[in-house]
Write a protein that holds these residues in place. Structure first.
Motif, PDB file in Angstrom:
ATOM      1  N   ILE A   1       1.000  -0.861  -0.127  1.00 41.42           N
ATOM      2  CA  ILE A   1      -0.145   0.584   0.276  1.00 41.42           C
ATOM      3  C   ILE A   1       0.792   0.981   0.009  1.00 41.42           C
ATOM      4  CG2 ILE A   1      -1.722   1.066   0.635  1.00 41.42           C
ATOM      5  CD1 ILE A   1      -3.097  -1.824   0.257  1.00 41.42           C
ATOM      6  N   ASP A   2       2.308   1.276   0.644  1.00 41.22           N
ATOM      7  CA  ASP A   2       2.885   2.673   0.808  1.00 41.22           C
ATOM      8  C   ASP A   2       3.982   2.209   0.771  1.00 41.22           C
ATOM      9  OD1 ASP A   2       4.226   4.904   1.362  1.00 41.22           O
ATOM     10  OD2 ASP A   2       2.873   4.823   3.200  1.00 41.22           O
ATOM     11  N   ALA A   3       4.976   2.399  -0.115  1.00 41.59           N
ATOM     12  CA  ALA A   3       6.280   1.465   0.386  1.00 41.59           C
ATOM     13  C   ALA A   3       7.762   2.537   0.449  1.00 41.59           C
ATOM     14  CB  ALA A   3       6.350   0.838  -1.258  1.00 41.59           C
ATOM     15  N   THR A   4       7.284   3.283   1.675  1.00 43.86           N
ATOM     16  CA  THR A   4       8.125   4.118   2.462  1.00 43.86           C
ATOM     17  C   THR A   4       9.718   3.863   2.728  1.00 43.86           C
ATOM     18  OG1 THR A   4       8.934   5.663   4.291  1.00 43.86           O
ATOM     19  CG2 THR A   4       7.163   3.538   4.542  1.00 43.86           C
ATOM     20  N   GLY A   5      10.761   4.280   2.312  1.00 45.45           N
ATOM     21  CA  GLY A   5      11.660   3.345   3.478  1.00 45.45           C
ATOM     22  C   GLY A   5      11.724   3.273   4.167  1.00 45.45           C
TER      23      GLY A   5
END
Length: 241
Positions: free
Chosen positions: A110-114
């Motif tokens: 959903i949210d490929a945040t680092g």
């Protein structure tokens, strides 16, 4: 056709909108970063030394903490109606090891945040198991069945809704207005310039003056490609009505 309350609730809490957490025993609300997994359980990502992690740290010998996730829809453009507001009630617990790594992959879908790369170090993931769901829209409160909520799926167009609306507004104003007026038939008023203000898998919502109208699709669409295929005869200048 139109989205069910369970589908709307899943869409709102999917992870594209800001949320706040109300944690048992903690005064005030806390901003949260969250997504929901395939079954609608909430994943919370936060700094290990931050306020949310501290609030969710059990103090009574249990491994989970009661909380409420509060998410309000933010309309994508001016003049668009809100989808409503959702409160998810459940218990959150910190994840570790293989469970945390699997949850990080679900979060990245959903949210490929680092920050997910630091889970287990400076970041922590909590999973919130859902017990109750309350969905409110236009002053009406729905108590949703957890199984129906889990079986529903978020709208596949919600994450790109703004981009799609911007494209229609920038390049297809006349075609959209003509199509909407044909669909509205006798309800169309001279001088109104209908414009699309929301869209989902089931259809378009257009605003004509002060009025809102839903223009349903013949069948639900699964993605942007299906939507483009469906709207091509409407928007292509070289196609006849």
């Amino acid at each position: 056709m139109h989205p069910s309350p369970a589908e709307l609730a899943r869409t709102i809490v999917a992870g594209h909108l800001p949320g706040t957490a109300h944690v048992s025993g903690h005064p005030g609300a806390l901003p949260v970063r969250h997504v929901t997994d395939a079954r609608g359980n909430v994943l919370l990502l936060s700094p290990r030394d931050g306020g949310l992690a501290a609030a969710l740290r059990p103090s009574d010998g249990n491994d989970d903490t009661a909380m409420v996730l509060d998410v309000k829809d933010v309309p994508p453009i001016a003049g668009a109606p809100s989808l409503g507001r959702v409160w998810v009630v459940g218990w959150a617990r910190a994840l570790a090891g293989a469970e945390a790594r699997a949850a990080a992959l679900d979060y990245a879908d959903i949210d490929a945040t680092g920050d997910l790369l630091d889970v287990g170090d400076t970041q922590v993931l909590h999973r919130m198991d859902v017990a109750e769901i309350r969905y409110e829209r236009h002053g009406t409160l729905h108590e949703l069945d957890p199984d129906q909520y889990a079986d529903a799926t978020p709208d596949p167009l919600r994450a790109i809704e703004f981009d799609l609306l911007a494209d229609l507004a920038d390049h297809h104003v006349a075609q959209v207005a003509a199509y909407a007026n044909r669909c509205l038939g006798p309800a169309a008023r001279p001088g109104d310039q209908p414009r699309v203000v929301r869209l989902d898998r089931y259809g378009l919502v257009v605003r004509a003056g002060e009025r809102l109208a839903r223009l349903p699709f013949p069948a639900p669409v699964a993605d942007r490609h299906e939507l483009a295929h469906l709207l091509h005869p409407v928007l292509c200048r070289h196609c006849t009505a």
